[in-house]
Design a protein around this motif. Structure first.
Motif, PDB file in Angstrom:
ATOM      1  N   HIS A 266      19.363 103.425 -22.639  1.00 30.44           N
ATOM      2  CA  HIS A 266      20.577 102.629 -22.854  1.00 30.44           C
ATOM      3  C   HIS A 266      21.755 103.277 -22.143  1.00 30.44           C
ATOM      4  O   HIS A 266      21.949 104.486 -22.239  1.00 30.44           O
TER       5      HIS A 266
ATOM      6  N   THR B 147      23.585  94.512 -18.207  1.00 32.34           N
ATOM      7  CA  THR B 147      22.149  94.241 -18.144  1.00 32.34           C
ATOM      8  C   THR B 147      21.706  93.139 -19.098  1.00 32.34           C
ATOM      9  O   THR B 147      20.542  92.773 -19.106  1.00 32.34           O
ATOM     10  N   ASN B 148      22.634  92.625 -19.904  1.00 35.00           N
ATOM     11  CA  ASN B 148      22.285  91.522 -20.800  1.00 35.00           C
ATOM     12  C   ASN B 148      23.535  90.683 -21.076  1.00 35.00           C
ATOM     13  O   ASN B 148      24.655  91.084 -20.735  1.00 35.00           O
TER      14      ASN B 148
END
Length: 144
Positions: free
Chosen positions: A66, A86-87
């Protein structure tokens, strides 16, 4: 009657939510990391994360796959350092902070550069299961 507000939000976000409410007392923002004047945004109290703790937590996040967003205060301005999103949750978070005129948003080549400033908080946005694992690891570290 004088009252105040405590929130996980930043002072800029609190201003939007409480538009028109005349608060004379400082507000607690970012879960207690800062106590600030709502009108000016000036920080009365800065509860930064100890540098060695911030570095340890940052390394733990990276080891678990993370990359956090890192909120800092350099003594003059609030900053948010962030990796490439990333999201969708990270996209939303960065866009939300970019809309706050009193926070500087930076996407550095080396996110670890943010650790040289006073780290206020680190935010990881992910699914519940990986976050539960991180919570457990962080709790184990604080129990030492």
């Amino acid at each position: 009657m004088p009252f105040s507000v405590a929130s996980a939000r930043s002072v800029a976000s609190i201003r939007i939510v409480l538009a028109g409410v005349p608060l004379a007392l400082p507000v607690v923002e970012l879960n207690g990391a800062l106590i600030s004047d709502l009108r000016t945004g000036r920080h009365e109290v800065v509860n930064a994360i100890e540098p060695e703790v911030a570095e340890d937590v940052y390394r733990l996040f990276l080891q678990r796959g993370h990359v956090p967003c890192i909120a800092t205060f350099d003594g003059k301005v609030d900053c948010l350092y962030h990796p490439a999103a990333t999201n969708e949750g990270m996209h939303w978070y960065v866009r939300d902070v970019e809309g706050q005129l009193d926070r500087h948003v930076r996407c550095p080549i080396d996110l670890a550069d943010a650790l040289s400033e006073r780290v206020i908080c680190m935010t990881v946005i992910a699914r519940a299961e990986p976050l539960a694992e991180l919570e457990l690891l962080l709790r184990e570290r604080t129990a030492r």
